[in-house]
Design an enzyme around this catalytic site. Sequence first.
Site, PDB file in Angstrom:
ATOM      1  N   ASP A 184     -42.288 -26.493  92.762  1.00 52.43           N
ATOM      2  CA  ASP A 184     -41.677 -25.618  93.757  1.00 52.43           C
ATOM      3  C   ASP A 184     -40.212 -25.449  93.373  1.00 52.43           C
ATOM      4  O   ASP A 184     -39.522 -26.432  93.135  1.00 52.43           O
ATOM      5  CB  ASP A 184     -41.791 -26.287  95.136  1.00 52.43           C
ATOM      6  CG  ASP A 184     -42.036 -25.287  96.234  1.00 52.43           C
ATOM      7  OD1 ASP A 184     -41.316 -24.277  96.264  1.00 52.43           O
ATOM      8  OD2 ASP A 184     -42.935 -25.509  97.065  1.00 52.43           O
ATOM      9  N   ASP A 285     -39.554 -20.420  96.062  1.00 53.12           N
ATOM     10  CA  ASP A 285     -39.311 -20.418  97.498  1.00 53.12           C
ATOM     11  C   ASP A 285     -38.464 -19.216  97.923  1.00 53.12           C
ATOM     12  O   ASP A 285     -37.437 -18.924  97.298  1.00 53.12           O
ATOM     13  CB  ASP A 285     -38.576 -21.716  97.852  1.00 53.12           C
ATOM     14  CG  ASP A 285     -38.531 -21.993  99.333  1.00 53.12           C
ATOM     15  OD1 ASP A 285     -39.584 -22.233  99.931  1.00 53.12           O
ATOM     16  OD2 ASP A 285     -37.411 -21.966  99.904  1.00 53.12           O
ATOM     17  N   GLU A 343     -42.746 -16.779  96.672  1.00 55.24           N
ATOM     18  CA  GLU A 343     -43.008 -16.793  98.107  1.00 55.24           C
ATOM     19  C   GLU A 343     -42.115 -15.710  98.686  1.00 55.24           C
ATOM     20  O   GLU A 343     -40.895 -15.783  98.575  1.00 55.24           O
ATOM     21  CB  GLU A 343     -42.669 -18.145  98.719  1.00 55.24           C
ATOM     22  CG  GLU A 343     -43.139 -18.233 100.159  1.00 55.24           C
ATOM     23  CD  GLU A 343     -42.130 -18.829 101.121  1.00 55.24           C
ATOM     24  OE1 GLU A 343     -42.528 -19.174 102.236  1.00 55.24           O
ATOM     25  OE2 GLU A 343     -40.934 -18.925 100.781  1.00 55.24           O
ATOM     26  N   HIS A 414     -48.304 -25.153 103.807  1.00 54.72           N
ATOM     27  CA  HIS A 414     -47.579 -26.167 104.577  1.00 54.72           C
ATOM     28  C   HIS A 414     -46.707 -25.572 105.679  1.00 54.72           C
ATOM     29  O   HIS A 414     -46.046 -26.317 106.391  1.00 54.72           O
ATOM     30  CB  HIS A 414     -46.704 -26.976 103.614  1.00 54.72           C
ATOM     31  CG  HIS A 414     -45.625 -26.129 103.009  1.00 54.72           C
ATOM     32  ND1 HIS A 414     -45.902 -25.065 102.176  1.00 54.72           N
ATOM     33  CD2 HIS A 414     -44.276 -26.157 103.151  1.00 54.72           C
ATOM     34  CE1 HIS A 414     -44.768 -24.493 101.829  1.00 54.72           C
ATOM     35  NE2 HIS A 414     -43.766 -25.133 102.398  1.00 54.72           N
ATOM     36  N   ASP A 415     -46.655 -24.255 105.788  1.00 57.34           N
ATOM     37  CA  ASP A 415     -45.813 -23.614 106.797  1.00 57.34           C
ATOM     38  C   ASP A 415     -46.606 -23.021 107.956  1.00 57.34           C
ATOM     39  O   ASP A 415     -46.030 -22.331 108.798  1.00 57.34           O
ATOM     40  CB  ASP A 415     -45.002 -22.463 106.165  1.00 57.34           C
ATOM     41  CG  ASP A 415     -43.889 -22.959 105.274  1.00 57.34           C
ATOM     42  OD1 ASP A 415     -43.426 -24.097 105.467  1.00 57.34           O
ATOM     43  OD2 ASP A 415     -43.479 -22.204 104.371  1.00 57.34           O
TER      44      ASP A 415
HETATM   45  O1  ISL Z   1     -41.608 -21.172 108.773  1.00 59.32           O
HETATM   46  C1  ISL Z   1     -40.903 -20.195 108.622  1.00 59.32           C
HETATM   47  C2  ISL Z   1     -39.661 -19.978 109.398  1.00 59.32           C
HETATM   48  O2  ISL Z   1     -39.900 -19.264 110.599  1.00 59.32           O
HETATM   49  C3  ISL Z   1     -41.221 -19.295 107.571  1.00 59.32           C
HETATM   50  O3  ISL Z   1     -40.584 -18.113 107.726  1.00 59.32           O
HETATM   51  C4  ISL Z   1     -40.762 -20.009 106.320  1.00 59.32           C
HETATM   52  O4  ISL Z   1     -39.558 -20.650 106.540  1.00 59.32           O
HETATM   53  C5  ISL Z   1     -40.569 -19.045 105.225  1.00 59.32           C
HETATM   54  O5  ISL Z   1     -41.845 -18.617 104.880  1.00 59.32           O
HETATM   55  C6  ISL Z   1     -39.888 -19.719 104.070  1.00 59.32           C
HETATM   56  O6  ISL Z   1     -40.548 -20.883 103.705  1.00 59.32           O
HETATM   57  C7  ISL Z   1     -40.089 -21.617 102.623  1.00 59.32           C
HETATM   58  O7  ISL Z   1     -38.704 -21.871 102.674  1.00 59.32           O
HETATM   59  C8  ISL Z   1     -38.239 -22.692 103.733  1.00 59.32           C
HETATM   60  C9  ISL Z   1     -39.059 -23.977 103.892  1.00 59.32           C
HETATM   61  O8  ISL Z   1     -38.741 -24.581 105.108  1.00 59.32           O
HETATM   62  C10 ISL Z   1     -40.539 -23.687 103.852  1.00 59.32           C
HETATM   63  O9  ISL Z   1     -41.263 -24.878 103.931  1.00 59.32           O
HETATM   64  C11 ISL Z   1     -40.804 -22.944 102.593  1.00 59.32           C
HETATM   65  O10 ISL Z   1     -42.161 -22.731 102.378  1.00 59.32           O
HETATM   66  C12 ISL Z   1     -36.820 -23.029 103.393  1.00 59.32           C
HETATM   67  O11 ISL Z   1     -36.735 -23.559 102.110  1.00 59.32           O
END
Ligand code: ISL
Length: 649
Positions: A184, A285, A343, A414-415
Amino acid sequence: MPIHDDSRVRDLYEHPAGHDIIDKILLQMGKSRKWITNPFSANLRLGTLKRLSSKFVGEDFWNSIYVLLNSGEDDDFSVQIQDISKEKDPWWKEAVFYQIYPRSFCDANGDGVGDLAGILGKLDYLQDLGVDALWLSPVYDSPNDDNGYDIRDYRAIMSEMGTMEDFDRLLAGLKRRGMRLIMDLVINHTSDEHEWFQKALDDPDGPYVSYYFLRQGTEDIPPNNWVSFFSGPAWRWFPEQKRWGLHLFSSKQMDLNWENEAMRCELYEMIRFWLEKGVDGFRLDVINYISKRQGLPDGNKAIGELMQFYGIEHYFYGPKLHDYLREMRKEAFSPYDAFSVGETPGIGIETGRLLTASDRGELDLIFNFDHLEMPGKVRFDRYRYDLNYLKEYYIEYHSRLSDKDWISIFWDNHDNPHMLSKINPDPAWRARLAKLLLTMQLTLKGTVFLFQGQELGRVNQNFQDISELRDIESVNKYEELLNAGQLRTQAWETVLAGSRDHARVPMPWDESRYGGFSTVKPWLEGRTEEGRSVMAQAEDPDSVLNYAKALLALRKEQQALRLGEIRYVDQKRNNYLAYFRELDGVAFFCEFNLSDQKLPRRKLESVQAGTKQSRYEYCLGNVPRYHRVGPDLETEYLEPYEALVYQIS
Ligand code: ISL
Ligand code: CA
């Protein structure tokens, strides 16, 4: 083509970013595309629309959209770049990736937190499951404000995860098994504890200040109205320096300024460091957020209200995004032929194609998130997800792709809470629905990303109280809702519906006290469920786990299921999904009942249109009754949530 008042809605919809913005707005409002595509609307001048809508959204709304659309440099498909991947079908198109959330996978040293040695110990399990590559959520050194998505040192391993030697062992273990690894890469921001940020604070005139967005000012007014995804303003005040620092995520995740070339070069060097070690690529990310509009202007109010976040139009598809991605590919990825999946929250189909088309030299794949919630819904809403929407989403998505495009297919990460729970939380359907979702995921056309536990049919947790949650987003959101005057019960309902912790509870390996994940109380506790562990499911021939294995094995055997064309049939029929996958004369037919009711079944001939073959041979299904060939297949009903795969000869 520039977009202005004299443009028509049609022109807007033909512009890639315009198309995606309209789709996004409609999705957010829960409206159908017909609103836009009917001849009356399509012909409407934007100037007229601006006047008509000014009462609701203000003139500014349209001006903001124009700025966004007219600032992209290469927003058309005519730009063809060097650096085209040599192979027509690179390995990642056929791969099944498996996402590991390392904190929650397996704890080898008994401190309650998953680690690299834990993953190493499960490589045989993963190989046996049949996945080709792993994606590890961040394992770099981090103070863990956001579980590793706040990186303190890109070249070191987080102490809780183990050591660099553990990492090297893991990589070697994967290579030995013919498996690959992607890491990641979090390069939109770093931890505030990263050396660069510390230096920026220490020396207000030094070179590191412009690695970030640090603005002089006064404590009472932040530089703009942008808000953070984790509640509150996107700016943090540093009293000693009398400066504001931009953070789109937590107040310990400081956004990097990609305008700074020296900063970019350091990132590319760091990427090469990992590629030198032999990793096969990265998941990037929030990579679409790296280019922020010059001057960081205020976010438009109407857009902010609609999207729930102020400022988003100034960075979700920023003016230099394509340039940065091309540069990064050239400098870091290409020399190693490394794979990249971005992402990209907020990116739609057309902008997604611009980011990934095989001749544009940017990314290989993206994650488009528009299928995770129904139109008009957000993650924190409690509602039943209708699988017919998922079906329409992919029919539309696939219909828009050319030979140069390829997409990712994922349901969980994971989100997000588990897709399975959103569709139907009734435990009676759990195993069958889990199998249906796996069948769709592994037979649709695209690169598959499984999330840990999907092979077990994992579902959301019945957390009882905010004290059980660990995720910074959930904790902050709860606070924010209370501050806005909501009752505890109300705030809890909301947070429980959308919490990212549903996906983050430890993997259940066996039936022991902590599910074999750890010998002590884990950092985040889930409920233990008898009979759902890996151990229990391995012994049950009808388990989701054994079904997943069979499905993965079938896909591995059959190139048509990996690379074959997809042809949807009977598309309009509600609660029914069916498609062919075809390659070099080998064909498969996949059929699904998307509802919890029996569905009258068509005679197979009626869906055979266009296929000469006629012998349908049952390969796999989630209802154990179709172990036959030929005319017996013409059973009258599909059972609730039934999924079937046939080979046609
Ligand atoms: O969970 C969200 C916030 O409302 C999503 O929008 C998420 O933060 C977004 O998809 C980005 O995610 C990624 O970056 C974030 C991290 O917290 C997430 O785990 C990651 O997947 C910041 O690095
Ligand atoms: Ca541990």
